[in-house]
Design an enzyme around this catalytic site. Structure first.
Site, PDB file in Angstrom:
ATOM      1  N   HIS A 245       0.956  -1.250   0.158  1.00 61.62           N
ATOM      2  CA  HIS A 245       0.009   0.102   0.156  1.00 61.62           C
ATOM      3  C   HIS A 245       1.028   1.329   0.038  1.00 61.62           C
ATOM      4  O   HIS A 245       1.808   1.228   0.805  1.00 61.62           O
ATOM      5  CB  HIS A 245      -0.906  -0.108   1.365  1.00 61.62           C
ATOM      6  CG  HIS A 245      -1.783   1.133   1.315  1.00 61.62           C
ATOM      7  ND1 HIS A 245      -1.467   2.203   2.410  1.00 61.62           N
ATOM      8  CD2 HIS A 245      -2.641   1.925   0.692  1.00 61.62           C
ATOM      9  CE1 HIS A 245      -2.277   3.147   2.229  1.00 61.62           C
ATOM     10  NE2 HIS A 245      -2.937   2.930   1.197  1.00 61.62           N
ATOM     11  N   SER A 246       0.616   1.998  -0.982  1.00 55.43           N
ATOM     12  CA  SER A 246       1.299   3.547  -0.828  1.00 55.43           C
ATOM     13  C   SER A 246       2.837   3.177  -1.166  1.00 55.43           C
ATOM     14  O   SER A 246       2.867   2.694  -2.028  1.00 55.43           O
ATOM     15  CB  SER A 246       0.822   4.411   0.377  1.00 55.43           C
ATOM     16  OG  SER A 246       1.233   5.628   0.237  1.00 55.43           O
TER      17      SER A 246
END
Length: 691
Positions: free
Chosen positions: A328-329
């Site tokens: 994520h990210s």
């Protein structure tokens, strides 16, 4: 009737664990029915066999936790957290303002059960009272009406809160209370996914850590597996997908690096909360692009993934499935850089890497020439000895030095890997780390190497770093990238800034022939309002092609109602404009005066008119690719020739103001059932199990 004895039925016990080690009054969570039955059977076996004093360990919750029955405590297997209290429960109490029932301690439950048994057998319910040394008094009015009262001195009545003076409801067994038992997890694991978090110590809008977020993600996958998937055609029983968190933030900001203390000394005292939030989150982006800390982050992620993989195989020796990665990210960028620098190696049928003899056995570094030849670098012996090089002087050189000597990328990587193994062998002998070229004063910071390092105790390492682009054109910071112990089946990027970072690094276009060396599948999943996420397909296809991302279906099987309404309005407006244009054209034709004209001749300073379907950009308005043309567009080999940009559907409330929900959109993936279902669909598609 009085004097008539009743039939006593022993109470059925259920095992609970305290979710909050600090306050256990209202945070007792039941084990699943399967785990509780396993704990109860092991407990009774220990009592009947006389082995009650011997510690017995029972694996629970998908083998992620171990319960030590004698200690009555539950320990996490894969990550660090305080042990949880475990209780064998049969009696519960609840106040008027309490949300749930709280189990009595086991010794208190035994006393209550004995009193209840005597009352049933003798049919004596004349306000039978059981007083405890702590001041509580339990009154058994009838088999269905029991209360707890607090014995309060008269002098304390005025200052005592009203809820403490009220009687509490007492219940026997789970039948009398409302408690939702969690679903048990199948023992069979079909697939393993490691999930890497982004910046900061928290991952979602509720400020929860990666462990809690991955737990919810796993829970959603279990629910969707039972509701959306059918058995494979050959009748093979489905298991589940295991999701494990990978936490690198705690190591980067731990005592080993000391970076938090260094940052705190230069932080201004004003707006302290905002600065503290910025230091623990946004600065992670700068750390990852730092020559000093980039290696620490990469080493932490790779070593933690390999450690978790090894522990998982020990806990699941029958596992034959594949492994995937999800980030994520910033975590997706870390995994992307790590995967672009993996070496293609032979693998067994389960995707685990098969080490060569040189990797599996210790090396002899006594002879400089023999060492180079063992690594397939014999042709460079004369070049390096001409420069009067040995292993120590070689270790002081960066990769740029070898590139300036004209050594190609492959041999350069072998030299850097050779030096890494040489440093590791030297450190294991002396217990100290060697100076790192290009970073003065860092030697001796990490002085202890453990035989079996864990996440919190592992010592991060650094390596010479420069900002030269790799020859493959991806543009990472030049560091030594560790190798994973397996070849992942798929890589899922959630809310990923990979496209932005590649562009900032100077990469304008990804070669359509490029694919991750050891990973065949890649998926870029994003929310349409996510301010951090970027597309990647436009970096592969031609710039003039407007290729919309694939819309992820709603987990209930259709497009959201407000999106269908929006599409319908667009079609109606488009048809209305087309009708108006047609009527206008017919009217102009009827009202035009006849004029004698000569036909235009193609090739004499003019262009012959083409039919509308052959004109440039006529496949769809504004140059958008139509569905028929989309099949002929190549999106490269990052996902094996398939599309890889996937967009979630925004919720109806989010569509009213995309700015208001921008931050939430970046953090929505952890509890997005649509995202979970996409991962499950892609994972099980290769197993012949479809929706």
């Amino acid at each position: 009737m009085e004097g008539v004895t009743g039939v006593y039925e022993p109470v059925q016990h259920h095992w609970f664990h305290c979710q909050n080690p600090v306050d256990c009054r209202s945070s007792w969570i039941p084990f699943s029915r399967e785990d509780s039955l396993r704990l109860e059977e092991t407990h009774k076996h220990g009592e009947t066999s006389g082995e009650g004093e011997v510690e017995v360990v029972v694996a629970t919750e998908g083998r992620r936790f171990d319960v030590r029955l004698k200690e009555r405590r539950c320990f996490a297997v894969y990550w660090e957290q305080p042990p949880l209290e475990v209780r064998r429960c049969s009696w519960f109490h609840k106040g008027d303002k309490d949300i749930s029932y709280t189990p009595y301690p086991e010794d208190t439950s035994l006393v209550l059960e004995e009193a209840y048994m005597m009352a049933v057998k003798l049919n004596d319910w004349k306000k039978k009272k059981i007083e405890f040394p702590t001041g509580e008094t339990v009154v058994l009015h009838s088999p269905t009406l029991m209360t707890q009262q607090q014995t309060i001195p008269l002098k304390d009545w005025i200052s005592l809160p009203s809820e403490q003076s009220q009687p509490r409801t007492v219940k026997r067994g789970l039948e009398g209370i409302r408690v939702e038992l969690p679903e048990g997890e199948p023992d069979q694991v079909d697939h393993l996914v490691f999930m890497v978090h982004g910046i900061g110590p928290t991952c979602d809008i509720q400020l929860r850590g990666v462990i809690q977020c991955v737990n919810d993600f796993r829970g959603a996958s279990l629910s969707l597996l039972s509701s959306h998937f059918k058995q494979s055609q050959d009748g093979t029983r489905m298991g589940r997908v295991e999701f494990l968190p990978v936490d690198w933030h705690r190591v980067l900001h731990g005592d080993a690096t000391g970076v938090d203390d260094d940052i705190q000394r230069i932080t201004l005292p004003s707006i302290s909360r905002l600065r503290q939030f910025s230091n623990s989150t946004v600065l992670d982006l700068f750390f990852y692009n730092s020559p000093t800390y980039c290696q620490t982050i990469i080493d932490t992620v790779a070593s933690e993934i390999n450690r978790l993989h090894q522990v998982f195989l020990q806990r699941h020796p029958q596992f034959t499935g594949a492994v995937s990665l999800a980030g994520h990210s910033l975590g997706s960028l870390i995994l992307f850089d790590l995967l672009t620098n993996q070496e293609r190696r032979n693998t067994d049928e389960n995707g685990s890497s098969v080490s060569s003899p040189s990797e599996a056995t210790p090396l002899d570094f006594e002879s400089f020439e023999d060492t180079l030849r063992n690594f397939g670098l014999g042709k460079y012996v004369q070049m390096l000895t001409k420069e009067q090089m040995d292993l120590e002087s070689l270790g002081l050189c960066s990769e740029t030095f070898f590139k300036d000597l004209g050594i190609p990328l492959g041999p350069r990587k072998k030299i850097m890997y050779l030096l890494k193994r040489w440093r590791g062998q030297q450190e294991s002998r002396t217990g100290t780390s060697h100076p790192v070229p290009g970073i003065p004063g860092i030697a001796g910071v990490y002085s202890h190497v453990q035989e079996h390092p864990t996440l919190l105790s592992g010592t991060p390492s650094t390596s010479p770093v420069d900002y030269k682009y790799f020859d493959v054109g991806i543009g990472q910071v030049s560091i030594v990238y560790p190798q994973l112990a397996f070849q992942p089946q798929a890589f899922f990027a959630l809310g990923s800034p990979i496209g932005m970072f590649l562009t900032v690094r100077g990469l304008k276009r990804i070669d359509p022939k490029y694919s991750l060396p050891t990973c065949k599948s890649f998926y870029n999943i994003f929310h349409p309002f996510d301010p951090v996420a970027c597309r990647i397909e436009p970096m592969v296809v031609f710039p003039e092609v407007d290729l919309p991302p694939i819309l992820i279906p709603h987990h209930k099987g259709r497009k959201r109602m407000h999106l269908e309404l929006k599409d319908s309005l667009k079609r109606v407006s488009s048809d209305l404009l087309l009708s108006i244009s047609t009527v206008r054209g017919v009217w102009q034709t009827l009202t035009m005066l006849p004029v004698n004209t000569l036909p235009l001749v193609a090739g004499v300073g003019t262009t012959a008119a083409l039919p509308p379907q052959e004109s440039e950009g006529s496949g769809a308005p504004n140059g958008t690719v139509s569905p028929t043309e989309m099949r002929n567009i190549s999106v490269g080999m990052l996902n094996g020739g398939r599309r890889f940009d996937y967009v979630l559907q925004e919720k109806p409330l989010e569509s009213f103001n995309e700015y208001l929900f921008a931050i939430q959109s970046h953090l929505c993936y952890w509890d997005s059932e649509d995202t979970v279902l996409l991962l499950l669909r892609e994972i099980y598609e290769g197993k012949g199990i479809l929706l």
